[in-house]
Design a protein around this motif. Structure first.
Motif, mmCIF file in Angstrom:
data_model
loop_
_atom_site.group_PDB
_atom_site.id
_atom_site.type_symbol
_atom_site.label_atom_id
_atom_site.label_comp_id
_atom_site.label_asym_id
_atom_site.label_seq_id
_atom_site.Cartn_x
_atom_site.Cartn_y
_atom_site.Cartn_z
ATOM 1 N N ALA A 7 -17.647 -21.094 35.554
ATOM 2 C CA ALA A 7 -16.634 -20.407 34.765
ATOM 3 C C ALA A 7 -16.497 -21.014 33.365
ATOM 4 O O ALA A 7 -16.217 -20.301 32.410
ATOM 5 C CB ALA A 7 -15.291 -20.462 35.478
ATOM 6 N N PHE A 8 -16.675 -22.318 33.268
ATOM 7 C CA PHE A 8 -16.528 -23.022 31.994
ATOM 8 C C PHE A 8 -17.873 -23.571 31.560
ATOM 9 O O PHE A 8 -18.731 -23.876 32.374
ATOM 10 C CB PHE A 8 -15.548 -24.181 32.105
ATOM 11 N N ASP A 9 -17.997 -23.740 30.239
ATOM 12 C CA ASP A 9 -19.160 -24.447 29.735
ATOM 13 C C ASP A 9 -18.709 -25.802 29.199
ATOM 14 O O ASP A 9 -17.553 -26.191 29.343
ATOM 15 C CB ASP A 9 -19.911 -23.621 28.683
ATOM 16 N N ARG A 10 -19.619 -26.513 28.589
ATOM 17 C CA ARG A 10 -19.331 -27.865 28.110
ATOM 18 C C ARG A 10 -18.199 -27.874 27.076
ATOM 19 O O ARG A 10 -17.339 -28.760 27.091
ATOM 20 C CB ARG A 10 -20.615 -28.456 27.524
ATOM 21 N N VAL A 11 -18.175 -26.891 26.203
ATOM 22 C CA VAL A 11 -17.156 -26.836 25.150
ATOM 23 C C VAL A 11 -15.764 -26.660 25.761
ATOM 24 O O VAL A 11 -14.796 -27.268 25.296
ATOM 25 C CB VAL A 11 -17.480 -25.704 24.149
ATOM 26 N N ASN A 12 -15.653 -25.843 26.807
ATOM 27 C CA ASN A 12 -14.364 -25.657 27.467
ATOM 28 C C ASN A 12 -13.836 -26.981 28.022
ATOM 29 O O ASN A 12 -12.650 -27.298 27.875
ATOM 30 C CB ASN A 12 -14.484 -24.645 28.608
ATOM 31 N N TYR A 13 -14.698 -27.742 28.664
ATOM 32 C CA TYR A 13 -14.273 -29.018 29.223
ATOM 33 C C TYR A 13 -13.882 -30.008 28.128
ATOM 34 O O TYR A 13 -12.902 -30.750 28.272
ATOM 35 C CB TYR A 13 -15.370 -29.616 30.096
ATOM 36 N N MET A 69 -8.702 -20.119 28.440
ATOM 37 C CA MET A 69 -8.897 -18.698 28.172
ATOM 38 C C MET A 69 -10.188 -18.403 27.405
ATOM 39 O O MET A 69 -10.648 -17.269 27.408
ATOM 40 C CB MET A 69 -7.709 -18.141 27.368
ATOM 41 N N ARG A 70 -10.772 -19.400 26.770
ATOM 42 C CA ARG A 70 -11.980 -19.201 25.962
ATOM 43 C C ARG A 70 -13.136 -18.771 26.851
ATOM 44 O O ARG A 70 -13.407 -19.381 27.879
ATOM 45 C CB ARG A 70 -12.339 -20.501 25.251
ATOM 46 N N LYS A 71 -13.804 -17.735 26.445
ATOM 47 C CA LYS A 71 -14.939 -17.224 27.204
ATOM 48 C C LYS A 71 -16.212 -17.912 26.719
ATOM 49 O O LYS A 71 -16.499 -17.894 25.518
ATOM 50 C CB LYS A 71 -15.059 -15.715 27.024
ATOM 51 N N PRO A 72 -16.975 -18.489 27.638
ATOM 52 C CA PRO A 72 -18.239 -19.124 27.216
ATOM 53 C C PRO A 72 -19.213 -18.082 26.679
ATOM 54 O O PRO A 72 -19.252 -16.948 27.150
ATOM 55 C CB PRO A 72 -18.779 -19.749 28.495
ATOM 56 N N LYS A 73 -19.976 -18.473 25.691
ATOM 57 C CA LYS A 73 -20.966 -17.570 25.119
ATOM 58 C C LYS A 73 -22.179 -17.507 26.028
ATOM 59 O O LYS A 73 -22.697 -18.534 26.471
ATOM 60 C CB LYS A 73 -21.363 -18.050 23.722
ATOM 61 N N ASP A 74 -22.623 -16.298 26.291
ATOM 62 C CA ASP A 74 -23.797 -16.109 27.141
ATOM 63 C C ASP A 74 -25.054 -16.253 26.299
ATOM 64 O O ASP A 74 -25.145 -15.743 25.192
ATOM 65 C CB ASP A 74 -23.770 -14.724 27.781
ATOM 66 N N LYS A 75 -26.033 -16.942 26.857
ATOM 67 C CA LYS A 75 -27.318 -17.066 26.188
ATOM 68 C C LYS A 75 -28.272 -16.043 26.783
ATOM 69 O O LYS A 75 -28.212 -15.715 27.959
ATOM 70 C CB LYS A 75 -27.883 -18.475 26.401
#
Length: 79
Positions: A7-13, A69-75
Motif C-alpha cells: 500500500a505504501f512506498d518508501r516515500v510514504n514511510y 493519504m498520498r498515493k504511490p506513483k506506479d512505475k
C-alpha cells in the motif's frame, strides 16, 4: 511478495517517520516543570507551551495524514 501489492512506498514511510518526529518534538516543547500547591510556576503559561508546541504537533499530525493519504506513483512495468 511483489512490490506492487504494497500500500505504501518508501516515500510514504519516510513522510510518516518525519511526521512522527515532528509530533514528538511538539510534545517535548510542551513538557516542563509544573506548579505545586506550595509554589506557583508562571512558566506553565509561556508562549512556547500554549501556542508554539500545539502548532508543531498539529503540523506533525497533518503531515502524517498526508503521508497516509498520498498515493504511490506506479512505475511502468515492461513485459
Amino acid at each position: 511478495m511483489d512490490k506492487r501489492n504494497l500500500a505504501f512506498d518508501r516515500v510514504n514511510y519516510i513522510l510518516l517517520v518525519v511526521g512522527m518526529v515532528i509530533v514528538v518534538i511538539g510534545f517535548i516543547l510542551m513538557s516542563g516543570a509544573g506548579s505545586t500547591e506550595s509554589a506557583y510556576n508562571p512558566d506553565i503559561f509561556s508562549a512556547r507551551r500554549i501556542k508554539v508546541a500545539p502548532l508543531v504537533c498539529l503540523f506533525g499530525f497533518v503531515s502524517m495524514i498526508y503521508a497516509v493519504m498520498r498515493k504511490p506513483k506506479d512505475k511502468e512495468v515492461e513485459k
